[in-house]
Enzyme design. Sequence first.
Site, PDB file in Angstrom:
ATOM      1  CG  HIS A 265      -0.536   0.288   2.502  1.00 14.35           C
ATOM      2  ND1 HIS A 265      -0.390   1.572   2.986  1.00 14.35           N
ATOM      3  CD2 HIS A 265      -0.195  -0.531   3.537  1.00 14.35           C
ATOM      4  CE1 HIS A 265       0.012   1.536   4.239  1.00 14.35           C
ATOM      5  NE2 HIS A 265       0.148   0.274   4.597  1.00 14.35           N
ATOM      6  CD  GLU A 309      -3.318  -0.895   4.803  1.00 16.03           C
ATOM      7  OE1 GLU A 309      -3.171  -1.924   5.478  1.00 16.03           O
ATOM      8  OE2 GLU A 309      -3.089   0.249   5.256  1.00 16.03           O
ATOM      9  CD  GLU A 310      -2.255   2.940   7.105  1.00 22.54           C
ATOM     10  OE1 GLU A 310      -3.056   2.485   7.952  1.00 22.54           O
ATOM     11  OE2 GLU A 310      -1.041   2.694   7.129  1.00 22.54           O
ATOM     12  CG  ASP A 338       1.209  -3.167   5.330  1.00 27.17           C
ATOM     13  OD1 ASP A 338       1.884  -2.192   5.672  1.00 27.17           O
ATOM     14  OD2 ASP A 338      -0.025  -3.246   5.527  1.00 27.17           O
ATOM     15  CG  HIS A 438      -1.199   3.952  12.176  1.00 26.13           C
ATOM     16  ND1 HIS A 438      -2.452   3.388  12.283  1.00 26.13           N
ATOM     17  CD2 HIS A 438      -0.673   3.437  11.042  1.00 26.13           C
ATOM     18  CE1 HIS A 438      -2.660   2.580  11.258  1.00 26.13           C
ATOM     19  NE2 HIS A 438      -1.583   2.597  10.493  1.00 26.13           N
TER      20      HIS A 438
END
Length: 502
Positions: A265, A309-310, A338, A438
């Site tokens: 991603h 994707e997130e 990933d 994140h």
Amino acid sequence: MAAVTLSAALGTPAEAGTLDDIFAKILVKKVTGENVHKHLEKFQAIADANGGNRAVGTPGYAASSDYVAQTLRRAGYKVTVQPIKYVENWVENTPTVFQQTAPNAKAYVPGTDFFTVNASPSGDVTAQVQGVDLALPPTPTPSSTSGCERSDFTGFVRGRIALIQRGTCPFTQKLRNADWAGAAGVIIFNEGQPGRTDAYELPLGEWRGGPMVFADFAVGQELASAPGATVRIKTDTTTTFGTSTNVIAETRFGDPRNVVMVGAHLDSVPEGPGINDNGSGTAAILETALQLRHIPVRYKVRFGFWGAEEIGLLGSEQYVRGLSQAEQDRIRVYLNFDMVASPNYAIKIYDGDDSDGVGSPAGPPGAAQIEKQLESFFDKRGVGHVGTDFDARSDYDAFNWVGIPSGGIFTGAEGIKTPAEAALFGGTAGAPYDPCYHSVCDTITNIDKTALDVNSDAIADSTARFAFNLRAIPDRSSTAALTAATPESRPAVEGSDDHRLR
């Protein structure tokens, strides 16, 4: 530079070997950690110039997509920029109707007994409720895995309303699985322990095929205990969509009837530049593609750089749902990368044969062989590795759902490194694999170069080997799919995700 010829690759008779072995060695030598890192530097520069992130819907993502597409076009790839959709705004126009119609007539109160899931689509469904792996009575502490795994929906009757209990995996994972299984609507209810009984608003931004509500524990228990319970859910909502992109690139060489697909991603979260998550996987497969262009592969190799994707695995899901059954069947393997350079890394290989006996069952036929191929690479290098579950948190999920065997490497996210892993890989036990997961500090300094280098080599090796040798992978057919779901028979899936909401 001209393509590598067969005679040049073979060299002297003493050097000759199988084509997959020969070209894997060539590609591994060409894919260097130093060159992969240069792509990461580019992604960091893009984030720096665009508000500090590369999230879907932002200039940073658009610039990242342009960089990948232009780089691959210059290298001679056939590149397709595929539009994908995501939710920009959602409004509930009128209160949702949620009522039991049989065996008893009872209306549930919006804002008290239940809330409409944000962003449920509009719809009006009356159908029988079917419980999905419910834990009733609830355990003393949260433990329910209701709806977390595809196998929970074995025997689910398409067109029914799925009754799913809150538990230990993201709500969006439950919704995604229910949608793939053909649920006409979804009721998620709170799990039932103290502090986990009331309904509340779920700001998931997730939209699927039918109406969705989040109910309190009492409602869920009541419906679960009423054999043959039928309910009506009527939602009246307006969803505004934005458009983003996947970048798909395909080799000029290779048999198009047999496709090896490699994916990562491309987007970050809004909080940071996403250099480990997932600049690392993106950069590694981008450099692999650039070096592979010189090799006359036997089978077509297709690279997928997924958007959004997130916020819900949207790019890969919409790509797979858009394929016909024949197009799906041509994809023999899918390799997913990933997060491959976490600073406190463990080298984790997706558990295709379920030999670890944790979480999800084995992947589709062929997944075990992908796992063995990756294990073989690390074993030959004398590098340790452990298994990791197909937990539906990355882009392999859509491929697995339709029976395309998947595999890949993962070096860890917010999870905690074990003492055994610290002994095997170094690093710090009791600390996250990626302390900047994140967050704003997922920058170019948040990379372990040793992990990046060895995993880039593993990516190159597996890509080249499958590009020449698919003998170990079972032929694909419509009977290989794990569910009856197909793009022709089901509504398109689109949605958004926050992996932290459980």
